[in-house]
Enzyme design. Structure first.
Site, PDB file in Angstrom:
ATOM      1  N   GLY A   1     -55.579 -58.934  -6.196  1.00  0.00           N
ATOM      2  CA  GLY A   1     -55.239 -57.537  -5.929  1.00  0.00           C
ATOM      3  C   GLY A   1     -56.357 -56.530  -6.135  1.00  0.00           C
ATOM      4  O   GLY A   1     -56.092 -55.337  -6.313  1.00  0.00           O
TER       5      GLY A   1
ATOM      6  N   ASN B   1     -58.510 -55.362  -3.935  1.00  0.00           N
ATOM      7  CA  ASN B   1     -58.529 -54.382  -2.844  1.00  0.00           C
ATOM      8  C   ASN B   1     -57.363 -53.403  -2.949  1.00  0.00           C
ATOM      9  O   ASN B   1     -57.517 -52.216  -2.644  1.00  0.00           O
ATOM     10  CB  ASN B   1     -58.521 -55.094  -1.483  1.00  0.00           C
ATOM     11  CG  ASN B   1     -59.910 -55.539  -1.078  1.00  0.00           C
ATOM     12  OD1 ASN B   1     -60.764 -54.709  -0.766  1.00  0.00           O
ATOM     13  ND2 ASN B   1     -60.154 -56.836  -1.129  1.00  0.00           N
TER      14      ASN B   1
ATOM     15  N   ARG C   1     -39.639 -67.856   9.691  1.00  0.00           N
ATOM     16  CA  ARG C   1     -40.600 -66.751   9.487  1.00  0.00           C
ATOM     17  C   ARG C   1     -40.082 -65.432  10.048  1.00  0.00           C
ATOM     18  O   ARG C   1     -40.275 -64.374   9.459  1.00  0.00           O
ATOM     19  CB  ARG C   1     -41.934 -67.091  10.163  1.00  0.00           C
ATOM     20  CG  ARG C   1     -42.733 -68.060   9.360  1.00  0.00           C
ATOM     21  CD  ARG C   1     -44.008 -68.474  10.057  1.00  0.00           C
ATOM     22  NE  ARG C   1     -44.722 -69.367   9.167  1.00  0.00           N
ATOM     23  CZ  ARG C   1     -45.609 -68.972   8.239  1.00  0.00           C
ATOM     24  NH1 ARG C   1     -45.913 -67.697   8.121  1.00  0.00           N
ATOM     25  NH2 ARG C   1     -46.188 -69.836   7.456  1.00  0.00           N
TER      26      ARG C   1
ATOM     27  N   ARG D   1     -50.216 -64.924   3.989  1.00  0.00           N
ATOM     28  CA  ARG D   1     -49.168 -65.514   4.824  1.00  0.00           C
ATOM     29  C   ARG D   1     -49.243 -64.867   6.202  1.00  0.00           C
ATOM     30  O   ARG D   1     -49.287 -63.631   6.304  1.00  0.00           O
ATOM     31  CB  ARG D   1     -47.801 -65.250   4.174  1.00  0.00           C
ATOM     32  CG  ARG D   1     -46.643 -65.933   4.862  1.00  0.00           C
ATOM     33  CD  ARG D   1     -45.349 -65.621   4.115  1.00  0.00           C
ATOM     34  NE  ARG D   1     -44.187 -65.806   4.985  1.00  0.00           N
ATOM     35  CZ  ARG D   1     -43.495 -66.938   5.059  1.00  0.00           C
ATOM     36  NH1 ARG D   1     -43.816 -67.971   4.310  1.00  0.00           N
ATOM     37  NH2 ARG D   1     -42.459 -67.035   5.860  1.00  0.00           N
TER      38      ARG D   1
ATOM     39  N   LEU E   1     -48.364 -63.222   9.524  1.00  0.00           N
ATOM     40  CA  LEU E   1     -47.222 -62.411   9.943  1.00  0.00           C
ATOM     41  C   LEU E   1     -46.839 -62.760  11.381  1.00  0.00           C
ATOM     42  O   LEU E   1     -47.699 -63.092  12.206  1.00  0.00           O
ATOM     43  CB  LEU E   1     -47.566 -60.929   9.805  1.00  0.00           C
ATOM     44  CG  LEU E   1     -47.639 -60.490   8.335  1.00  0.00           C
ATOM     45  CD1 LEU E   1     -48.581 -59.324   8.143  1.00  0.00           C
ATOM     46  CD2 LEU E   1     -46.249 -60.173   7.793  1.00  0.00           C
TER      47      LEU E   1
ATOM     48  N   HIS F   1     -61.189 -58.463   5.719  1.00  0.00           N
ATOM     49  CA  HIS F   1     -61.615 -59.862   5.873  1.00  0.00           C
ATOM     50  C   HIS F   1     -63.057 -59.991   5.381  1.00  0.00           C
ATOM     51  O   HIS F   1     -63.905 -59.170   5.735  1.00  0.00           O
ATOM     52  CB  HIS F   1     -61.504 -60.274   7.348  1.00  0.00           C
ATOM     53  CG  HIS F   1     -61.855 -61.705   7.580  1.00  0.00           C
ATOM     54  ND1 HIS F   1     -60.982 -62.737   7.302  1.00  0.00           N
ATOM     55  CD2 HIS F   1     -62.990 -62.289   8.044  1.00  0.00           C
ATOM     56  CE1 HIS F   1     -61.564 -63.883   7.587  1.00  0.00           C
ATOM     57  NE2 HIS F   1     -62.783 -63.651   8.035  1.00  0.00           N
TER      58      HIS F   1
ATOM     59  N   GLU G   1     -52.840 -62.152  17.030  1.00  0.00           N
ATOM     60  CA  GLU G   1     -53.927 -63.136  16.995  1.00  0.00           C
ATOM     61  C   GLU G   1     -54.698 -62.944  15.683  1.00  0.00           C
ATOM     62  O   GLU G   1     -55.367 -61.919  15.495  1.00  0.00           O
ATOM     63  CB  GLU G   1     -54.850 -62.889  18.198  1.00  0.00           C
ATOM     64  CG  GLU G   1     -55.549 -64.144  18.674  1.00  0.00           C
ATOM     65  CD  GLU G   1     -56.562 -63.831  19.772  1.00  0.00           C
ATOM     66  OE1 GLU G   1     -57.480 -64.628  19.951  1.00  0.00           O
ATOM     67  OE2 GLU G   1     -56.442 -62.755  20.410  1.00  0.00           O
TER      68      GLU G   1
HETATM   69  C1  GAR Z   1     -60.633 -60.566  -0.351  1.00  0.00           C
HETATM   70  O1  GAR Z   1     -61.944 -61.047  -0.390  1.00  0.00           O
HETATM   71  C2  GAR Z   1     -60.166 -60.431   1.084  1.00  0.00           C
HETATM   72  O2  GAR Z   1     -61.192 -60.028   1.949  1.00  0.00           O
HETATM   73  C3  GAR Z   1     -59.727 -61.829   1.376  1.00  0.00           C
HETATM   74  O3  GAR Z   1     -59.078 -62.264   0.213  1.00  0.00           O
HETATM   75  C4  GAR Z   1     -59.642 -61.589  -0.906  1.00  0.00           C
HETATM   76  C5  GAR Z   1     -58.533 -60.930  -1.654  1.00  0.00           C
HETATM   77  O4  GAR Z   1     -59.016 -60.391  -2.841  1.00  0.00           O
HETATM   78  N1  GAR Z   1     -58.864 -61.870   2.508  1.00  0.00           N
HETATM   79  C6  GAR Z   1     -58.861 -62.853   3.390  1.00  0.00           C
HETATM   80  O5  GAR Z   1     -59.588 -63.821   3.316  1.00  0.00           O
HETATM   81  C7  GAR Z   1     -57.875 -62.682   4.522  1.00  0.00           C
HETATM   82  N2  GAR Z   1     -58.189 -63.570   5.583  1.00  0.00           N
HETATM   83  P1  GAR Z   1     -58.181 -59.328  -3.654  1.00  0.00           P
HETATM   84  O6  GAR Z   1     -56.795 -59.949  -3.872  1.00  0.00           O
HETATM   85  O7  GAR Z   1     -58.927 -59.172  -4.942  1.00  0.00           O
HETATM   86  O8  GAR Z   1     -58.106 -58.064  -2.846  1.00  0.00           O
END
Ligand code: GAR
Length: 225
Positions: free
Chosen positions: A23, A25, A76, A102, A104, A120, A154
């Site tokens: 968490g 971000n 789903r 997950r 969507l 990402h 996508e």
């Molecule tokens: C982050 O690095 C985010 O970019 C990545 O997961 C991590 C989550 O960190 N997301 C993906 O790879 C999505 N494809 P966080 O829970 O500390 O925000």
């Protein structure tokens, strides 16, 4: 047929943040709200994982949290329909995927078209999917980075809002690169959300423009460090 143009709303918004893990971000977005940099409130922090650390942090921050157990739904679509119902109840304007692991459904993506972002840890469209810091090092690219994009059905392929470039060093490990990329993620994700509720994001086809408040013109939103 005329090109469809979407302009983000200029308003005090309500955000739903989706987390499956630590968490950080989510915290970066919440911190920016607390610092009055984003004109929005977090209406709910949602997770598909009951034990997600991000969910616990949200509770400690006195935010509303919601966990729905995927195993209790037939498929789903049924699961995502339930989430949509919960978000509608809270009049959510924007969904921020923040390490939500997950996929969507197309139904959900359609419901929140142009109103759902994801972060990402690579420069899309290179390295979609998982373990992308490792893949970037192994491929031998010299630069990777982070991408905030609108979510479409996508996976990892929706219109790009902001990217930040991070050089790959010769002695980088997956972890050292992930750490440096994460620092950039924490800057560009709150920035994208801020721009959204300032009414300053314009989507034309695949391209996202920042509307410049000074001249009423639009500029592409590519940004590097
Ligand atoms: C982050 O690095 C985010 O970019 C990545 O997961 C991590 C989550 O960190 N997301 C993906 O790879 C999505 N494809 P966080 O829970 O500390 O925000």
């Amino acid at each position: 047929m005329a090109e469809e143009i979407f302009v983000s709303p200029k308003k005090k918004g309500k955000i739903a943040v989706f987390v499956s893990g630590r968490g950080s971000n989510f915290m970066a977005i919440h911190d920016a709200i607390l610092a009055n940099k984003i004109n929005a409130d977090i209406a709910v922090v949602f997770s598909n994982k009951e034990e997600a650390p991000g969910l616990k942090i949200a509770q400690q921050r006195n935010l509303e949290t919601l966990y729905l157990n995927p195993k209790l739904y037939a498929d789903r679509d049924e699961y995502d329909k339930e989430i949509i119902k919960e978000l509608k109840k809270r009049e959510v304007d924007l969904v921020c995927l923040a390490g939500y692991m997950r996929i969507l459904t197309p139904l959900f993506c359609k419901e929140f078209k142009n109103r759902m972002m994801n972060i990402h840890p690579a420069l899309l469209p290179s390295f979609p999917g998982l373990h992308v810091q490792k893949k970037a090092i192994e491929w031998g690219v010299k630069y990777s980075g982070a991408t905030v994009h609108f979510v479409t059905a996508e996976v990892d392929m929706g219109p790009i809002i902001i990217q930040a470039v991070v050089p790959i060093l010769q002695d980088d490990t997956e972890d050292s690169l992930a750490d440096r990329i994460l620092k950039e993620e924490h800057k560009i994700y709150p920035e994208a959300v801020r721009l959204f509720f300032e009414g300053n994001l314009e989507v034309r086809g695949r391209r996202v423009f920042i509307k410049s408040s000074e001249c009423g013109d639009t500029q592409p939103t590519t940004r590097s460090k």
